[in-house]
Write an enzyme that holds these catalytic residues in place. Sequence first.
Site, short mmCIF file in Angstrom:
data_model
loop_
_atom_site.label_atom_id
_atom_site.label_comp_id
_atom_site.label_asym_id
_atom_site.label_seq_id
_atom_site.Cartn_x
_atom_site.Cartn_y
_atom_site.Cartn_z
CE LYS A 196 3.14 0.04 4.64
NZ LYS A 196 2.54 -0.11 3.32
CD GLU A 244 -2.81 1.19 2.41
OE1 GLU A 244 -2.80 0.27 3.24
OE2 GLU A 244 -3.53 2.20 2.51
NE ARG A 293 3.72 -7.43 10.40
CZ ARG A 293 3.17 -6.83 9.35
NH1 ARG A 293 2.42 -7.51 8.51
NH2 ARG A 293 3.37 -5.55 9.14
P1 ATP Z 1 2.84 -2.22 7.82
O1 ATP Z 1 2.13 -2.87 8.94
O2 ATP Z 1 4.27 -1.96 8.06
O3 ATP Z 1 2.13 -1.01 7.29
P2 ATP Z 1 1.61 -3.68 5.79
O4 ATP Z 1 1.41 -5.14 5.85
O5 ATP Z 1 0.44 -2.87 6.01
O6 ATP Z 1 2.84 -3.29 6.68
P3 ATP Z 1 1.74 -3.51 2.98
O7 ATP Z 1 2.17 -2.36 2.16
O8 ATP Z 1 0.32 -3.89 2.96
O9 ATP Z 1 2.24 -3.22 4.44
O10 ATP Z 1 2.65 -4.77 2.69
C1 ATP Z 1 2.95 -5.27 1.41
C2 ATP Z 1 3.38 -6.69 1.58
O11 ATP Z 1 4.48 -6.78 2.48
C3 ATP Z 1 2.26 -7.53 2.16
O12 ATP Z 1 2.20 -8.75 1.43
C4 ATP Z 1 2.68 -7.77 3.57
O13 ATP Z 1 2.19 -9.00 4.04
C5 ATP Z 1 4.21 -7.74 3.47
N1 ATP Z 1 4.82 -7.35 4.74
C6 ATP Z 1 4.61 -6.22 5.43
N2 ATP Z 1 5.29 -6.22 6.58
C7 ATP Z 1 5.97 -7.39 6.62
C8 ATP Z 1 6.85 -8.01 7.56
N3 ATP Z 1 7.18 -7.41 8.70
N4 ATP Z 1 7.35 -9.23 7.27
C9 ATP Z 1 7.03 -9.83 6.11
N5 ATP Z 1 6.21 -9.32 5.19
C10 ATP Z 1 5.67 -8.11 5.44
MG MG Z 2 -1.23 -3.88 4.61
#
Ligand code: ATP
Ligand code: MG
Length: 576
Positions: free
Chosen positions: A282, A48, A272
Amino acid sequence: MTDSNPQSPDLHGTGARTQNNFLRDIIAEDVRTRKYGDAQIQTRFPPEPNGYLHIGHAKAICIDFGLADEFGGKTNLRFDDTNPEKEEQEYVDSIQKDVRWLGFQWERLCYASDYFPQLYEWALQLVKTGKAYVDDLSADEIRQHRGTLTEPGKDSPYRTRSIEENLDLFIRMKQGDFPDGSRVLRAKIDMASPNINMRDPVMYRILHASHQRTGDQWCIYPMYDYAHGQSDSIERVTHSMCTLEFADHQPLYRWYIEQLGIFPTQQIEFDRLNITYTLLSKRKLLQLVSEKRVSAWDDPRMPTLCGLRRRGFTPEAIRAFCAAIGASRTNGSTDIEMLEHFQRDDLNRRASRAMAVLHPLKLVIDNYPADKAEFMEVANNPEDPSAGTRQVPFSRELYIEQDDFRELPPPKYYRLSPGKEVRLRNAYFITAQSVVKDSAGNIVEVHCTYDPASRGGNSPDGRKVKSTMHWVSAAHAISAEIRLYDKLFLKPDPSDVEEGQDVLSNLNPNSVEILTGAKLEPSLANARPGDRFQFERVGYFCLDPDSTPANLVFNRTLPLKDSWAKEAGRQQKGSK
Ligand code: ATP
Ligand code: MG
């Protein structure tokens, strides 16, 4: 892919590729059983655009791109841009830059917003088949009706609306006839489902917000769960890998695909990445930036990819780390020392050596001619003969580290002290003779003698010294600012806070120390931002983009000591 493929059989000799990865096993089995016929393996990385990528995303990127590549497949970079209020072009640009920097190239650049028309058509289809309805309950009322883990939900009074009425209302929702929050479109599934995600989830909300790509074209926006699987299906994604918190959403993901009868993409969840002393969210990282707890998203203390890059981390090391941690089905925590170990290992192999004195103390060689200077030929990287050599000037007055001299040496102190002989690296043996102090009693100069027969730092007669020290020639030295970084958080789990406290209460107040008087060998004047060095005996450093020719700024990537390698019982490969 770059030539240093993260899935190559042996990653810089780390053996990382041997790590078990259940995702690879699933894909291999699907290939073997021809689950998708002749179709190639297709994955996607779906960030995102609401912040900068962090090291947790690097893990997902290495999985999405790395596994597809391993099986001859392709990966799309898809921006999951369904929340217009939080998303910005700045993030879209930085994400592309960071994915490329990590060494990956997407097949197609996609945006969930490109699919808004198709998603809307499919929503109409679900309304027309009685699988979706418009609900007038408020967000609060919907929450109250949803029930709990132990109690079933209650049907909304609007659940039994006719298909005609639903169709009319949904079309008018899209036309902008209703204010924000007044109505939603919900899937009609099962309010008593043990899985709360299946209790008539919201598909669309009304939001009169301008979208960074579609402008004011839409005033209804799809929810993540409705948009994600259908976007995967449109792109014919065979393996949609995401983190474990989406496991409970998988039945819903499948429900939409089955009801619509579209390409059967499959979702697979993995753990994760959590790293000790590090916050990977983020939202929280944005808070650090907006509250000015750090200088920016690329502050070298940030776990963002741009922060790590500015700190001096390399894509090669991050990929090797990601390959080594693999993927599993249970969340855990990885020691930050492990990431640091992979970074040291990479820099030890590749970084040019240089001599830099962080806390200078003047050393005068009384028997060395005052008007003389000579140049010592020094290997740029003893680990890599192809890195060549350079000439380092030597003269009568040098700087050494304050820590490398003690007037009254404690037991087992083998560095310089009065009457003791040590080696100046690549130069000569010297013996300390006397000190000069200022009126406050501080040592301002150490006087010594040198043995001309020990040129190159070689013992002339087999006599041994217990210490080798780095130095720079005072007349030739350049000054620089050095930024020493430490952990940003004090606790291994930064979210471990007292009741009512914010994680930011765990911030390390001393996570950066700035030294302004460091003295460096003159060759470093040619460094360019991003260049990485091992300052001998001190650590790994990287030239910061804040540098100007008049004021060089070096960031410490890491000190030399590798505690993880020792703990893990590995052979320490780092420099002495
Ligand atoms: P955040 O909680 O940091 O905002 P998010 O999951 O909302 O992370 P996205 O932009 O939706 O962020 O993530 C894009 C991809 O990265 C998704 O497939 C998500 O599962 C993966 N991802 C995000 N954080 C991690 C992490 N700590 N370890 C592994 N994969 C991750
Ligand atoms: Mg997300």
